[in-house]
Enzyme design. Structure first.
Site, PDB file in Angstrom:
ATOM      1  N   HIS A  62      -0.606  -2.468  -6.985  1.00 50.60           N
ATOM      2  CA  HIS A  62       0.525  -2.105  -7.403  1.00 50.60           C
ATOM      3  C   HIS A  62       1.491  -2.155  -6.387  1.00 50.60           C
ATOM      4  O   HIS A  62       1.281  -2.453  -5.134  1.00 50.60           O
ATOM      5  CB  HIS A  62       0.754  -0.558  -8.083  1.00 50.60           C
ATOM      6  CG  HIS A  62       0.251   0.411  -7.158  1.00 50.60           C
ATOM      7  ND1 HIS A  62      -1.330   0.534  -6.949  1.00 50.60           N
ATOM      8  CD2 HIS A  62       0.953   1.193  -6.270  1.00 50.60           C
ATOM      9  CE1 HIS A  62      -1.231   1.539  -6.115  1.00 50.60           C
ATOM     10  NE2 HIS A  62      -0.255   1.989  -5.837  1.00 50.60           N
ATOM     11  N   HIS A 288       0.201   8.923  -5.006  1.00 50.65           N
ATOM     12  CA  HIS A 288      -0.369   7.768  -5.263  1.00 50.65           C
ATOM     13  C   HIS A 288      -1.414   7.223  -4.280  1.00 50.65           C
ATOM     14  O   HIS A 288      -1.893   8.012  -3.513  1.00 50.65           O
ATOM     15  CB  HIS A 288       0.970   6.616  -5.389  1.00 50.65           C
ATOM     16  CG  HIS A 288       1.713   6.479  -4.067  1.00 50.65           C
ATOM     17  ND1 HIS A 288       1.478   5.996  -3.091  1.00 50.65           N
ATOM     18  CD2 HIS A 288       2.912   7.477  -3.639  1.00 50.65           C
ATOM     19  CE1 HIS A 288       2.441   5.952  -2.187  1.00 50.65           C
ATOM     20  NE2 HIS A 288       3.201   6.849  -2.357  1.00 50.65           N
TER      21      HIS A 288
END
Length: 366
Positions: A62, A288
């Site tokens: 990502h 994250h």
């Protein structure tokens, strides 16, 4: 909830490297109108910061926070590589999930994905899947057994145990665990005293779950105090772990702690063990992949058994040495994490983890 369509699944792909795989996913995210063309640079930059391999043959490439402005809409693309790709040294990925997220939405996606992919059998099934429908079922949890759910009903204005039970039953019904017949069965039952002011009621239901209900003021039932009522809605035997935890709490004389702020965590995890400390996450975008990996790295430096629970999430304690489990906690900025360490270097472990979190877990203090 993660939603996938068949056009988001790329079956039987090949790539000579993870960079090539990331480029493929970025191209498909761009074609789908989810990101601008330059998003691939952010995905590669994120990979350079820290490999996004989660384990069990799964990678989740990502973008960085600096390239979020290139995201038009949150979404994912899933590529299957049956021959495998060496994602990091000694780590082979068979499925790569490219994620585009405009804000902290990706934490919810990661939480659902890591929860499903924590199952080794599910990872193997993803590798061997021959059609998109199978992959969608696995990733969305449609093919996984339903998990035990947990709810609280705190400071409920009940004048007696029947009202507290009715409130808990209504909470379970509104969550979709059962219908009117479940509520009727519960109201016809008699809660059982577990001791120390804790009572238990149960009924068959469509889904398995627990409601921990506490009254707003002192009430009594059968000449005994009611500090908290546990409502068990049972579909199968998936609730047995919590029953074992209740037995362990009773043996340790800690049942009354269920009425406190950490009651749900105790129900899920059993009696507290070892040393504990609580730290607040200051990273603007939560845990994250990068800060999560840094936290796991710090935890692995110590021999102690270290478990972590998100006090602003489900409260379930997981291994602090598993990236998949840590990301699965869905930690956002400001969330409080309780760490519990047991072992010879437990005190040093908690101190080291606290210092790392204060320093920003590789992203700098904010």
């Amino acid at each position: 909830m993660l939603k996938l369509a068949q056009e988001q699944i790329l079956l039987n792909q090949t790539a000579a490297s993870k960079e090539e795989a990331i480029a493929l996913l970025a191209e498909r995210l761009t074609q789908a109108g989810l990101v601008e063309a330059g998003y691939v640079a952010g995905m590669l930059a994120r990979e350079a910061q820290h490999a996004t391999y989660l384990g069990s043959g799964i990678a989740i490439p990502h973008g960085t926070t600096e390239t979020r402005h290139l995201v038009k809409q949150t979404g994912v693309m899933v590529a299957q590589f049956p021959a495998g790709i060496e994602w990091d040294q000694g780590q082979v990925a068979y499925v790569a999930i490219g994620i585009a997220a405009k804000s902290d939405e990706h934490l919810g996606i990661l939480r659902q994905l890591t929860h499903v992919l924590g199952d080794e059998q599910a990872a193997l099934a993803l590798k061997d899947a021959k059609d998109a429908a199978t992959i969608i079922d696995i990733l969305t949890g449609a093919s996984a057994p339903a998990e035990v759910q947990f709810l609280t009903l705190a400071d409920f204005p009940a004048d007696d145990a029947d009202q507290l039970l009715l409130g808990a039953a209504a909470r379970a019904k509104s969550a979709g665990w059962g219908g009117a017949e479940m509520v009727t069965a519960l109201m016809a039952s008699q809660p059982r005293a577990l001791g120390q002011g804790i009572w238990l009621a149960s009924a068959r239901a469509q889904l398995s779950g627990w409601v921990l209900a506490t009254p707003s003021h002192a009430i009594r039932h059968q000449d005994a105090q009611v500090k908290a009522l546990l409502l068990l809605c049972g579909k199968d035997e998936s609730h047995l772990t919590q029953l074992d935890n209740l037995a362990a709490l009773a043996a340790a004389g800690q049942l009354d702690a269920l009425a406190g702020s950490e009651g749900l965590a105790l129900l899920q995890n059993g009696p507290a063990k070892g040393l504990a400390d609580t730290f607040t996450i200051i990273n603007p975008h939560g845990l994250h992949a990068r800060p999560g990996a840094m936290l796991v790295k710090v935890a692995k430096e110590y021999g102690a058994d270290i478990r972590v629970a998100n006090l602003d999430g489900s409260g379930e304690a997981v291994s602090a040495k598993s990236l998949m489990k840590v990301i699965g906690l869905g930690v956002k900025c400001g969330h409080r994490l309780e760490f519990r360490a047991e072992g010879a270097d437990a005190e040093a472990a908690l101190r080291g983890i606290g210092e790392a979190i204060k320093a920003g877990l590789g992203e700098g203090a904010h």
